[in-house]
Each structure stands twice: as structure tokens, then as C-alpha cells.
Design a protein around this motif. Sequence first.
Motif, PDB file in Angstrom:
ATOM      1  N   ILE A 292       0.866  -1.174   0.000  1.00  0.00           N
ATOM      2  CA  ILE A 292       0.000   0.000   0.000  1.00  0.00           C
ATOM      3  C   ILE A 292       0.902   1.222   0.000  1.00  0.00           C
ATOM      4  O   ILE A 292       2.023   1.172   0.518  1.00  0.00           O
ATOM      5  N   HIS A 293       0.439   2.304  -0.586  1.00  0.00           N
ATOM      6  CA  HIS A 293       1.265   3.521  -0.590  1.00  0.00           C
ATOM      7  C   HIS A 293       1.115   4.306   0.704  1.00  0.00           C
ATOM      8  O   HIS A 293       2.092   4.695   1.315  1.00  0.00           O
ATOM      9  N   ASN A 294      -0.114   4.532   1.109  1.00  0.00           N
ATOM     10  CA  ASN A 294      -0.379   5.380   2.269  1.00  0.00           C
ATOM     11  C   ASN A 294      -0.869   4.517   3.423  1.00  0.00           C
ATOM     12  O   ASN A 294      -2.006   4.062   3.423  1.00  0.00           O
ATOM     13  N   LYS A 295      -0.032   4.337   4.426  1.00  0.00           N
ATOM     14  CA  LYS A 295      -0.402   3.451   5.537  1.00  0.00           C
ATOM     15  C   LYS A 295      -1.657   3.923   6.259  1.00  0.00           C
ATOM     16  O   LYS A 295      -2.343   3.133   6.890  1.00  0.00           O
ATOM     17  N   GLY A 296      -1.995   5.197   6.142  1.00  0.00           N
ATOM     18  CA  GLY A 296      -3.214   5.709   6.752  1.00  0.00           C
ATOM     19  C   GLY A 296      -4.475   5.190   6.094  1.00  0.00           C
ATOM     20  O   GLY A 296      -5.572   5.353   6.623  1.00  0.00           O
ATOM     21  N   LYS A 297      -4.349   4.568   4.940  1.00  0.00           N
ATOM     22  CA  LYS A 297      -5.500   4.030   4.219  1.00  0.00           C
ATOM     23  C   LYS A 297      -5.657   2.522   4.391  1.00  0.00           C
ATOM     24  O   LYS A 297      -6.427   1.902   3.669  1.00  0.00           O
ATOM     25  N   ILE A 298      -4.949   1.938   5.319  1.00  0.00           N
ATOM     26  CA  ILE A 298      -5.086   0.497   5.538  1.00  0.00           C
ATOM     27  C   ILE A 298      -6.440   0.241   6.184  1.00  0.00           C
ATOM     28  O   ILE A 298      -6.699   0.670   7.301  1.00  0.00           O
ATOM     29  N   HIS A 299      -7.316  -0.428   5.432  1.00  0.00           N
ATOM     30  CA  HIS A 299      -8.643  -0.769   5.930  1.00  0.00           C
ATOM     31  C   HIS A 299      -8.888  -2.268   5.853  1.00  0.00           C
ATOM     32  O   HIS A 299      -9.927  -2.737   6.290  1.00  0.00           O
ATOM     33  N   ASP A 300      -7.951  -2.985   5.285  1.00  0.00           N
ATOM     34  CA  ASP A 300      -8.117  -4.423   5.112  1.00  0.00           C
ATOM     35  C   ASP A 300      -7.889  -5.160   6.420  1.00  0.00           C
ATOM     36  O   ASP A 300      -7.173  -4.696   7.305  1.00  0.00           O
TER      37      ASP A 300
END
Length: 97
Positions: A79-87
Motif C-alpha cells: 500500500i502507498h499510504n499506511k493511513g488508508k489500511i482498511h483491510d
Amino acid sequence: MLIGILSDTHGLLRQEVIDGFKGVDHIIHAGNIDNKAVIDRLEEIAPVTVVRGNADKEWAENLPETAIEEFLGNKIYVIHNKGKIHDNLTGILQRIS
């Protein structure tokens, strides 16, 4: 198995990267590519997994934001942006004790 990992090329693939990736089995580009020609050049070296970064606009709208690859029984979450980890990363992330 040798994996080359990079991100944030922003349309520029330096010769040092090309030279350094010679002989790798797979390449992971973790976003902010800015130009499909970068991916095309990397694919001349080895198979490529790529995810979209925040700077990757219209041309990259079909690229996934995340990818999960498995190499020799080891999973890599990209993932590029760790703040977008929703998985749900159960089974991917493990604590090292």
C-alpha cells in the motif's frame, strides 16, 4: 528469491535503480509512479506488482490501492499510504517475539 521494492519514482526511473534490479525475480512498486512508462520499463526487468499512490491520477485510476503477494510462503501487503489500511490483515501480519 530476490524482490526489488521501490516507490515514489514520480515519473523518473533512475539508471541506478535499473542496474540495481538486474537479476531480481519480482518488482514491487508501492505507488506515486506518475507515468506508465516507468511500469513498462520495470516489466522489462521482471514481473511487477504495482499499487496506486496519492500522486497517481487519471492514467492510474484502474490500478489497485492495495495488493497482497505471496512469495515462498511469505505474504507481502503493498500500500502507498499506511493511513488508508482498511483491510483485515489477519494472517499477513505477525508479531515478531
